[in-house]
Motif scaffolding. Structure first.
Motif, short mmCIF file in Angstrom:
data_model
loop_
_atom_site.label_atom_id
_atom_site.label_comp_id
_atom_site.label_asym_id
_atom_site.label_seq_id
_atom_site.Cartn_x
_atom_site.Cartn_y
_atom_site.Cartn_z
N PHE A 81 0.82 -1.21 0.00
CA PHE A 81 0.00 0.00 0.00
C PHE A 81 0.85 1.27 0.00
O PHE A 81 0.37 2.34 -0.35
CB PHE A 81 -0.96 0.01 1.20
N LEU A 82 2.12 1.16 0.38
CA LEU A 82 3.01 2.31 0.39
C LEU A 82 3.61 2.61 -0.99
O LEU A 82 4.16 3.69 -1.20
CB LEU A 82 4.16 2.10 1.39
N LEU A 83 3.54 1.64 -1.89
CA LEU A 83 4.19 1.78 -3.19
C LEU A 83 3.32 2.57 -4.16
O LEU A 83 2.10 2.48 -4.14
CB LEU A 83 4.47 0.40 -3.78
N THR A 84 4.00 3.29 -5.02
CA THR A 84 3.29 3.98 -6.11
C THR A 84 2.88 2.92 -7.13
O THR A 84 3.44 1.81 -7.13
CB THR A 84 4.21 5.02 -6.78
N PRO A 85 1.95 3.23 -8.01
CA PRO A 85 1.57 2.24 -9.03
C PRO A 85 2.76 1.75 -9.85
O PRO A 85 2.87 0.56 -10.17
CB PRO A 85 0.57 3.00 -9.90
N ARG A 86 3.69 2.65 -10.16
CA ARG A 86 4.88 2.25 -10.93
C ARG A 86 5.76 1.29 -10.12
O ARG A 86 6.22 0.28 -10.63
CB ARG A 86 5.66 3.49 -11.33
N MET A 87 5.96 1.59 -8.84
CA MET A 87 6.78 0.72 -7.99
C MET A 87 6.08 -0.63 -7.74
O MET A 87 6.73 -1.65 -7.65
CB MET A 87 7.11 1.40 -6.66
N ARG A 88 4.75 -0.60 -7.65
CA ARG A 88 3.99 -1.84 -7.49
C ARG A 88 4.18 -2.72 -8.72
O ARG A 88 4.32 -3.94 -8.61
CB ARG A 88 2.51 -1.53 -7.26
N ARG A 89 4.19 -2.11 -9.89
CA ARG A 89 4.41 -2.86 -11.14
C ARG A 89 5.82 -3.46 -11.16
O ARG A 89 6.00 -4.61 -11.55
CB ARG A 89 4.19 -1.93 -12.34
N VAL A 90 6.80 -2.67 -10.72
CA VAL A 90 8.18 -3.18 -10.64
C VAL A 90 8.25 -4.34 -9.65
O VAL A 90 8.89 -5.35 -9.92
CB VAL A 90 9.16 -2.04 -10.25
N SER A 91 7.57 -4.20 -8.52
CA SER A 91 7.54 -5.26 -7.52
C SER A 91 6.90 -6.52 -8.11
O SER A 91 7.42 -7.64 -7.92
CB SER A 91 6.77 -4.80 -6.29
N LEU A 149 5.38 -21.71 -17.16
CA LEU A 149 4.74 -21.19 -18.37
C LEU A 149 3.60 -20.22 -18.02
O LEU A 149 3.46 -19.16 -18.63
CB LEU A 149 4.21 -22.34 -19.22
N ILE A 150 2.82 -20.56 -17.02
CA ILE A 150 1.75 -19.66 -16.56
C ILE A 150 2.35 -18.35 -16.07
O ILE A 150 1.83 -17.26 -16.36
CB ILE A 150 0.92 -20.32 -15.42
N MET A 151 3.47 -18.42 -15.37
CA MET A 151 4.10 -17.20 -14.87
C MET A 151 4.68 -16.37 -16.02
O MET A 151 4.71 -15.14 -15.94
CB MET A 151 5.18 -17.54 -13.84
N ILE A 152 5.13 -17.02 -17.08
CA ILE A 152 5.61 -16.27 -18.26
C ILE A 152 4.45 -15.50 -18.88
O ILE A 152 4.60 -14.33 -19.28
CB ILE A 152 6.28 -17.22 -19.27
N VAL A 153 3.29 -16.12 -18.95
CA VAL A 153 2.10 -15.42 -19.46
C VAL A 153 1.77 -14.25 -18.54
O VAL A 153 1.46 -13.15 -19.02
CB VAL A 153 0.90 -16.39 -19.60
N GLN A 154 1.86 -14.45 -17.22
CA GLN A 154 1.62 -13.36 -16.27
C GLN A 154 2.63 -12.23 -16.49
O GLN A 154 2.28 -11.05 -16.43
CB GLN A 154 1.71 -13.85 -14.83
N LEU A 155 3.88 -12.59 -16.75
CA LEU A 155 4.93 -11.60 -17.01
C LEU A 155 4.57 -10.76 -18.24
O LEU A 155 4.68 -9.53 -18.21
CB LEU A 155 6.28 -12.29 -17.22
N LEU A 156 4.13 -11.42 -19.29
CA LEU A 156 3.76 -10.70 -20.51
C LEU A 156 2.58 -9.76 -20.26
O LEU A 156 2.54 -8.65 -20.80
CB LEU A 156 3.44 -11.68 -21.63
N ILE A 158 1.91 -8.26 -17.40
CA ILE A 158 2.42 -7.12 -16.63
C ILE A 158 3.20 -6.18 -17.53
O ILE A 158 3.03 -4.96 -17.49
CB ILE A 158 3.29 -7.61 -15.45
N VAL A 159 4.07 -6.75 -18.36
CA VAL A 159 4.90 -5.93 -19.26
C VAL A 159 4.03 -5.10 -20.20
O VAL A 159 4.30 -3.93 -20.44
CB VAL A 159 5.89 -6.82 -20.06
N HIS A 160 2.97 -5.70 -20.71
CA HIS A 160 2.09 -5.00 -21.64
C HIS A 160 0.98 -4.21 -20.95
O HIS A 160 0.17 -3.57 -21.62
CB HIS A 160 1.47 -5.99 -22.64
N GLY A 161 0.95 -4.27 -19.61
CA GLY A 161 -0.06 -3.53 -18.86
C GLY A 161 -1.47 -4.02 -19.10
O GLY A 161 -2.42 -3.25 -19.10
#
Length: 171
Positions: A81-91, A149-156, A158-161
């Motif tokens: 909850f302390l993180l900005t949206p950008r930092m949350r995305r990085v996390s 493989l599921i986590m790779i899809v999750q990564l994509l 996040i990367v593409h928002g």
């Protein structure tokens, strides 16, 4: 990308269903063993071995991808909850990358173990009966590889928002 997402979702569901079927099969097998012991005084041969080397492994590892897909793993969001949206995305990116690495390494290591056990024909002896156990060693690498493989899809995503709805997958 929609095709890959649908494929991984479908495969995760199938493996979760196989895991659920494993729970039912284990329940029936153990109940039959208890009934046999109560009626005849003797257990069914190799119940402990089959439960240990097949059912438990099936139930523990195959549904991993489904749990990851449903975001059902334990997470600690103590400072989220302390993180900005950008930092949350990085996390989120860091967590997903770490998860992919861990799942891939465990999948590879367990695959090597499975192949070694296949080559040596691993088995156990129960009541003078040879119980082949090497096939059960292939279940963990399958579960871990699909979770990666599921986590790779999750990564994509996040990367593409993107969200699940943007990718056309059920939430």
């Amino acid at each position: 990308m929609l095709l890959v997402t649908r494929f991984t979702d479908r495969l995760a569901r199938i493996l979760a269903f196989v895991g659920a079927a494993g729970v039912l099969a284990m329940m029936v097998h153990v109940c039959a063993d208890v009934a046999s012991r109560a009626m005849t005084g003797a257990s069914l041969p190799a119940t402990v071995e089959v439960v240990s080397y097949y059912y438990m492994v099936l139930v523990a590892f195959l549904p991993l991808a489904w749990v990851e897909r449903k975001e059902g793993m334990i997470s600690v969001e103590l400072l989220d909850f302390l993180l900005t949206p950008r930092m949350r995305r990085v996390s989120d990116l860091a967590v997903v990358l770490f998860s992919i690495t861990v799942y891939a390494v465990i999948a590879y290591a367990s695959w090597l173990t499975a192949v070694k056990n296949y080559q040596t024909g691993t088995f156990v002896i129960a009541l003078q009966t040879k119980i082949v156990t090497w096939p059960g060693y292939f279940l963990p690498p399958i579960g871990f590889a699909l979770a990666a493989l599921i986590m790779i899809v999750q990564l994509l995503k996040i990367v593409h928002g993107k969200t699940d709805a943007d990718w056309g997958t059920p939430e």
